[in-house]
Write a protein that holds these residues in place. Sequence first.
Motif, PDB file in Angstrom:
ATOM      1  N   PHE A   1      84.397 149.291  66.758  1.00  9.28           N
ATOM      2  CA  PHE A   1      83.567 149.617  65.605  1.00  9.28           C
ATOM      3  C   PHE A   1      82.277 148.804  65.601  1.00  9.28           C
ATOM      4  N   PHE A   2      82.347 147.508  65.886  1.00  6.28           N
ATOM      5  CA  PHE A   2      81.143 146.694  65.794  1.00  6.28           C
ATOM      6  C   PHE A   2      80.137 147.062  66.879  1.00  6.28           C
ATOM      7  N   LEU A   3      80.604 147.503  68.060  1.00  7.22           N
ATOM      8  CA  LEU A   3      79.694 147.970  69.095  1.00  7.22           C
ATOM      9  C   LEU A   3      79.089 149.314  68.710  1.00  7.22           C
ATOM     10  N   ASN A   4      79.859 150.139  68.028  1.00 12.86           N
ATOM     11  CA  ASN A   4      79.333 151.396  67.516  1.00 12.86           C
ATOM     12  C   ASN A   4      78.241 151.153  66.485  1.00 12.86           C
ATOM     13  N   ARG A   5      78.426 150.110  65.664  1.00 15.31           N
ATOM     14  CA  ARG A   5      77.396 149.781  64.665  1.00 15.31           C
ATOM     15  C   ARG A   5      76.123 149.273  65.330  1.00 15.31           C
ATOM     16  N   ILE A   6      76.262 148.502  66.399  1.00 13.50           N
ATOM     17  CA  ILE A   6      75.066 148.091  67.140  1.00 13.50           C
ATOM     18  C   ILE A   6      74.341 149.318  67.663  1.00 13.50           C
ATOM     19  N   GLN A   7      75.103 150.271  68.203  1.00 16.21           N
ATOM     20  CA  GLN A   7      74.510 151.500  68.711  1.00 16.21           C
ATOM     21  C   GLN A   7      73.710 152.216  67.627  1.00 16.21           C
TER      22      GLN A   7
ATOM     23  N   LEU B   1      72.171 159.544  55.325  1.00 12.79           N
ATOM     24  CA  LEU B   1      72.777 159.827  56.623  1.00 12.79           C
ATOM     25  C   LEU B   1      73.576 158.628  57.133  1.00 12.79           C
ATOM     26  N   PHE B   2      73.043 157.441  56.931  1.00  9.13           N
ATOM     27  CA  PHE B   2      73.755 156.233  57.364  1.00  9.13           C
ATOM     28  C   PHE B   2      75.097 156.120  56.650  1.00  9.13           C
ATOM     29  N   TYR B   3      75.108 156.399  55.345  1.00  7.78           N
ATOM     30  CA  TYR B   3      76.346 156.373  54.562  1.00  7.78           C
ATOM     31  C   TYR B   3      77.279 157.506  54.988  1.00  7.78           C
ATOM     32  N   PHE B   4      76.704 158.717  55.133  1.00  5.46           N
ATOM     33  CA  PHE B   4      77.528 159.904  55.390  1.00  5.46           C
ATOM     34  C   PHE B   4      78.388 159.741  56.632  1.00  5.46           C
ATOM     35  N   TRP B   5      77.787 159.282  57.723  1.00  4.31           N
ATOM     36  CA  TRP B   5      78.542 159.172  58.973  1.00  4.31           C
ATOM     37  C   TRP B   5      79.540 158.023  58.949  1.00  4.31           C
TER      38      TRP B   5
ATOM     39  N   VAL C   1      74.661 146.635  50.578  1.00  7.40           N
ATOM     40  CA  VAL C   1      75.884 146.924  49.824  1.00  7.40           C
ATOM     41  C   VAL C   1      76.948 147.517  50.735  1.00  7.40           C
ATOM     42  N   LEU C   2      76.551 148.490  51.559  1.00 11.00           N
ATOM     43  CA  LEU C   2      77.511 149.108  52.478  1.00 11.00           C
ATOM     44  C   LEU C   2      78.069 148.088  53.454  1.00 11.00           C
ATOM     45  N   GLY C   3      77.196 147.257  54.005  1.00  9.15           N
ATOM     46  CA  GLY C   3      77.662 146.228  54.936  1.00  9.15           C
ATOM     47  C   GLY C   3      78.636 145.271  54.277  1.00  9.15           C
TER      48      GLY C   3
ATOM     49  N   GLN D   1      84.780 143.459  60.093  1.00 12.81           N
ATOM     50  CA  GLN D   1      83.969 142.379  59.539  1.00 12.81           C
ATOM     51  C   GLN D   1      82.695 142.170  60.354  1.00 12.81           C
ATOM     52  N   ILE D   2      82.840 142.164  61.675  1.00 15.34           N
ATOM     53  CA  ILE D   2      81.655 142.016  62.536  1.00 15.34           C
ATOM     54  C   ILE D   2      80.730 143.218  62.359  1.00 15.34           C
ATOM     55  N   GLY D   3      81.323 144.417  62.325  1.00 15.48           N
ATOM     56  CA  GLY D   3      80.530 145.618  62.133  1.00 15.48           C
ATOM     57  C   GLY D   3      79.803 145.620  60.801  1.00 15.48           C
ATOM     58  N   GLY D   4      80.464 145.150  59.745  1.00 13.29           N
ATOM     59  CA  GLY D   4      79.837 145.088  58.432  1.00 13.29           C
ATOM     60  C   GLY D   4      78.637 144.148  58.421  1.00 13.29           C
ATOM     61  N   ILE D   5      78.770 143.015  59.104  1.00  9.30           N
ATOM     62  CA  ILE D   5      77.647 142.070  59.186  1.00  9.30           C
ATOM     63  C   ILE D   5      76.477 142.699  59.939  1.00  9.30           C
ATOM     64  N   ILE D   6      76.788 143.491  60.977  1.00 16.77           N
ATOM     65  CA  ILE D   6      75.730 144.173  61.730  1.00 16.77           C
ATOM     66  C   ILE D   6      75.025 145.199  60.849  1.00 16.77           C
TER      67      ILE D   6
END
Length: 307
Positions: A111-117, A175-179, A242-244, A275-280
């Motif tokens: 997930f966190f690598l997907n968020r970086i992407q 769009l960021f929220y939707f996906w 907020v989302l993060g 957690q890492i993804g949320g911080i990203i």
Amino acid sequence: MSETTPEMQAAGAGSGPAGWAAYGAIVALGALLFTVSWRYPAEMPVIGPYEFSWPIYLTVALSVFWYLRGLARLAPGARPALWRRLAFAAGVLLIWIAVQTGYEYVAQRMFFLNRIQHVVMHHVGPVLIGLSMAGPVIVAGGPDWLGRVTRSRPVGAVMAVIQQPAVATILFVGLFYFWLIPPVHFVAMLDQRLYQVMNWSMVVDGILFWAMVLDTRPRPPASARFGVRAALSVAVMFPQIVLGALITFATTDIFPYYAYCGRYFPGIDAVTDQQIGGIIIWIPPAMMSAIGLLVVLGNMRRAEVKV
């Protein structure tokens, strides 16, 4: 993007033999990448596509070719500054790495690598492309039909709607929220067609939003005043914070797709991955907004000096 000046429209008619040879080379390289990706994936270089996509490849290759040809066609005084050219190259390269290299494989499994992407596709890459002011250069280097399409009434009408400040903000954040709605994310990661729609929407929306915000021109001809663009840079920051935060402080696995497919790093559990993804999601987009705000203020100051 910024207005095409008469000097930039001097790109002229026809591609000529050299142009057709370049198009042939682009197609030949694409065919080679497709063949290696399909038949010999272990031989693909790291920078090559993990899963070759003709639409992505042609979009990147033609944009780069038309940009370089546009630079050659423009008078020296009409060419963008060197730092803007480097920003364009870096933005395109980062988006290519995110969607057409081996990184895509690991981004589908953590997930966190997907968020970086997605941060690269929606924020970092588009900010760099927005800073480059590449649109007029690409039009100058493109074929005649490209200029006609970009100046056509239907395209102008669509752009007038999607670059309305309220609409642009809703699309950018929405769009960021939707996906990231868990059931939507799960299906999008499994369905190849929906996965491509997700990625294309991130890149296209990011470029359109940041090109509007970072436009160096006052209104008119730009679609919004500098003050509005500065407000947009700040406005999109807080929903993403907020989302993060919501994802960072979640105590259960809310994105089960990654457990379903198997995490690339099995030593990182679901909650830690989130957690890492949320911080990203939380920090890098906020930094891009802060940079965008500074750029808008700088553009406003320079426009006022010219008046």
